[in-house]
Design an enzyme around this catalytic site. Structure first.
Site, PDB file in Angstrom:
ATOM      1  N   CYS A 233      51.917  14.632  30.681  1.00  0.00           N
ATOM      2  CA  CYS A 233      52.845  15.388  29.830  1.00  0.00           C
ATOM      3  C   CYS A 233      53.998  15.900  30.673  1.00  0.00           C
ATOM      4  O   CYS A 233      54.673  16.849  30.280  1.00  0.00           O
ATOM      5  CB  CYS A 233      52.142  16.598  29.212  1.00  0.00           C
ATOM      6  SG  CYS A 233      51.119  16.197  27.827  1.00  0.00           S
ATOM      7  N   ARG A 235      56.536  13.894  33.280  1.00  0.00           N
ATOM      8  CA  ARG A 235      57.716  13.029  33.225  1.00  0.00           C
ATOM      9  C   ARG A 235      57.265  11.576  33.260  1.00  0.00           C
ATOM     10  O   ARG A 235      56.321  11.222  33.980  1.00  0.00           O
ATOM     11  CB  ARG A 235      58.644  13.294  34.424  1.00  0.00           C
ATOM     12  CG  ARG A 235      59.514  14.531  34.263  1.00  0.00           C
ATOM     13  CD  ARG A 235      60.609  14.302  33.200  1.00  0.00           C
ATOM     14  NE  ARG A 235      61.402  15.494  32.916  1.00  0.00           N
ATOM     15  CZ  ARG A 235      61.190  16.334  31.897  1.00  0.00           C
ATOM     16  NH1 ARG A 235      60.178  16.149  31.091  1.00  0.00           N
ATOM     17  NH2 ARG A 235      61.991  17.368  31.695  1.00  0.00           N
ATOM     18  N   GLU A 264      63.176   6.631  27.416  1.00  0.00           N
ATOM     19  CA  GLU A 264      62.959   7.367  26.166  1.00  0.00           C
ATOM     20  C   GLU A 264      64.184   7.225  25.280  1.00  0.00           C
ATOM     21  O   GLU A 264      65.298   7.408  25.766  1.00  0.00           O
ATOM     22  CB  GLU A 264      62.676   8.843  26.464  1.00  0.00           C
ATOM     23  CG  GLU A 264      61.331   9.027  27.153  1.00  0.00           C
ATOM     24  CD  GLU A 264      60.961  10.491  27.409  1.00  0.00           C
ATOM     25  OE1 GLU A 264      61.742  11.386  27.050  1.00  0.00           O
ATOM     26  OE2 GLU A 264      59.885  10.717  27.961  1.00  0.00           O
ATOM     27  N   HIS A 282      57.545  12.872  23.405  1.00  0.00           N
ATOM     28  CA  HIS A 282      58.077  13.940  24.270  1.00  0.00           C
ATOM     29  C   HIS A 282      58.210  15.264  23.498  1.00  0.00           C
ATOM     30  O   HIS A 282      59.292  15.847  23.397  1.00  0.00           O
ATOM     31  CB  HIS A 282      59.426  13.519  24.871  1.00  0.00           C
ATOM     32  CG  HIS A 282      59.768  14.306  26.102  1.00  0.00           C
ATOM     33  ND1 HIS A 282      60.492  13.786  27.146  1.00  0.00           N
ATOM     34  CD2 HIS A 282      59.484  15.581  26.477  1.00  0.00           C
ATOM     35  CE1 HIS A 282      60.641  14.701  28.089  1.00  0.00           C
ATOM     36  NE2 HIS A 282      60.033  15.798  27.698  1.00  0.00           N
TER      37      HIS A 282
END
Ligand code: NAD
Length: 540
Positions: A233, A235, A264, A282
């Protein structure tokens, strides 16, 4: 006082906006989603810009920063801000890393539980009309070994929660004190390899750096126990995506929880194709409380910085002067002033600038480097570089830009700490080498809390480096000082103080503090005095 102008280029929580709008000295403009082309011509009209990840702050965008002093990120990641470019322009870059700590912590726990019990699959299966209880045989967290890589804010909060589940928590973080982990009942390992062999679950909470990029690859996963659970959680790219995919596919890894991706939003990412990899887009920071937290923190700190009050979370200032003790603050000011004085006395182009801190008082943690860039020096060095460069570069030098500007000028900056120097126990020493000469300046703070320059090379004296001085170096013979006094008197320049130091071999230097400015004509007359070697007006 003209109003502070603040531009918000993203959607930030109302609570943060309300703080800014409530300040009568602040004019807030909200332009969420503004494109860089439209932003560039106007950015210099604002004192501060607050964004999330919507605006990419490039060197080009802030080429002409105008009145821009602060870039605030309502969140943690600063991947979208060119910090070096901002630093060179003297712009403070700040974020709000604490506002969403618990949000990210709780998502980590959610993914851990989801992976251990395959909750999303069970949900999907039941809604698809199945009643398949055997397929969802899970893993219990109680008594399992959790490895936490990166034991900062989120890592340590995950540890607290995991312990309440009865997990055994071990951690790897080479940059924290062992006592921090021990106080939470967590064993800190010196070796990542050792940790990965022992874990049943492993979770990552480091920033993405050269060191952490792909820090977990196939060779690491192979060393883990079969059926391990991996959570990221932090990067994207800390755990190699391809190797994770293969390990989950082969069954080596029981399940994984992934909130962050190398690219992303993810495009054709294989991680999204496996049932046992539980993914979220994210959303680690996405709670109402988290968003409120970051917006409030950034609003308060941007305001504090604009008002010149103390603020936190600036990422490109390696220290806060206000964090230094009163006494060290006086040394900090002395270092800057002494470097200013040195820059006006020394001849030639500076090649090496060496700051030596002498004495036990400089052992405090705050004197250490706290900022992870190649040009991060301890606070006193930065104060010194700023003073040194300011004489020529004026206001373009700030504590933020100083080290970058020194690098641009090929000045080698060196730092040293010593217990004693010559006959002194408490001292800041600046050794400056130019292409022409080398000089050493020493200063200290006495009990009266006033910083003084006490030597230059082998000349000892007591000069408070503030105000206007006539500095001169002469052959030690009768009449020189009298003539200087007469010339100053003839031009109605009042002498406020006089400090002389001479050496056996026949030279002397003097600092004459004066109440009025000394013009070039006066200086020329002084330089003509028989026995005068050098004379300068110092403005400090
Ligand atoms: P933090 O700065 O408090 O902690 C990071 C820790 O990582 C530090 O203790 C540091 O010493 C350690 N570290 C650095 N390099 C390391 C290495 N090579 N090996 C081991 N440890 C190392 O940061 P934080 O607030 O706890 O955030 C942790 C991460 O979570 C950051 O990457 C942050 O961007 C990310 N984050 C993600 C979300 C999300 O939406 N998923 C939300 C908040 C934070």
């Amino acid at each position: 006082m003209s109003k502070f102008k603040i531009l918000i280029t993203d959607h930030i929580a109302e609570e943060g906006l309300a703080i800014l709008k409530a300040d009568p000295n602040v004019e807030v403009t909200v332009k969420p989603g503004i494109k860089n082309n439209d932003l560039k011509p106007i950015i210099g009209e604002y004192d501060a810009v607050i964004t999330r990840s919507g605006t990419t702050v490039t060197a080009d965008l802030i080429e002409n920063p105008g009145r821009l002093k602060i870039i605030g990120r309502a969140g943690v990641g600063l991947d979208n801000v060119d910090i070096e470019a901002a630093s060179r322009k003297g712009i403070i870059v700040m974020n709000a890393p604490t506002g969403n700590t618990l949000a990210a912590t709780e998502l980590t726990m959610a993914l851990m539980l989801a992976a251990a019990r395959k909750v999303p699959l069970a949900n999907q299966s039941l809604k698809a009309g199945e009643w398949d209880r055997k397929r969802f045989m899970g893993i219990q967290l109680y008594n399992k070994v959790l490895g936490i890589v990166g034991f900062g804010r989120i890592g340590s909060n995950v540890a607290i929660r995991a312990k309440s589940f009865g997990m055994k928590v071990i951690a790897y973080d080479p940059y924290i004190k062992k006592s921090k982990a021990e106080s939470l009942g967590v064993k800190l390992y010196d070796d990542l390899d050792q940790l990965i062999r022992e874990v049943d679950l492993i979770t990552f909470h480091t920033p993405l750096t050269k060191e952490t990029h792909n820090m977990i690859r196939k060779e690491h996963i192979d060393k883990m126990k079969d059926g391990v659970i991996i959570i990221n959680c932090a990067r994207g790219g800390i755990v190699n995506e391809n190797d994770l995919y293969e390990a989950v596919k082969s069954g080596k890894v029981f399940a994984a929880g992934v909130d962050v991706f190398e690219e992303e939003p993810p495009v054709n990412n294989k991680l999204l194709t496996l049932d046992n990899i539980f993914v979220t887009p994210h959303i680690g920071a996405n709670t109402h409380e988290g968003q409120k937290g970051v917006a409030v923190i950034i609003a308060e700190n941007v305001l504090n910085a604009l008002y010149g009050k103390s603020y936190i979370n600036a990422v490109n200032i390696p220290f806060m002067k206000s964090q230094l003790s009163e006494e060290l603050q006086r040394y900090f000011e002395l270092t800057e002033q002494m470097a200013k004085l040195a820059a006006q006395i020394i001849k030639g182009r500076v090649e090496t600038f060496n700051v030596t801190l002498v004495g036990k008082r400089f052992e405090e943690d705050v004197c250490e480097r706290t900022f992870d860039t190649p040009f991060s020096y301890q606070p006193f060095t930065i104060a010194g570089i700023k003073g040194l460069l300011e004489v020529r570069l004026k206001e373009t030098v700030s504590y933020i830009s100083a080290s970058y500007l020194a690098k641009d000028r090929n000045i080698e900056v060196l730092e040293q700490k010593l217990d004693v120097y010559d006959k002194f126990n408490d001292l800041v020493v600046l050794k400056i080498k130019t292409d022409v000469e080398e000089k050493v300046f020493g200063g200290t703070v006495f009990n009266d809390n006033i910083g003084r320059v006490i030597f230059i090379d082998n000349f000892y004296f007591d000069v408070v480096p503030k105000g206007i001085f006539l500095y001169f170096n002469n052959y030690d013979r009768p009449g020189v000082i009298g003539k200087v006094g007469t010339i100053l008197g003839n031009h109605n320049i009042n002498i406020a103080g006089f400090e002389l130091s001479r050496q056996k071999q026949g030279q002397a230097i003097a600092f004459v503090s004066v109440d009025n400015p000394i013009g070039n004509e006066v200086l020329k007359e002084i330089l003509k005095i028989d026995g005068m070697i050098d004379a300068k007006v110092l403005e400090l």
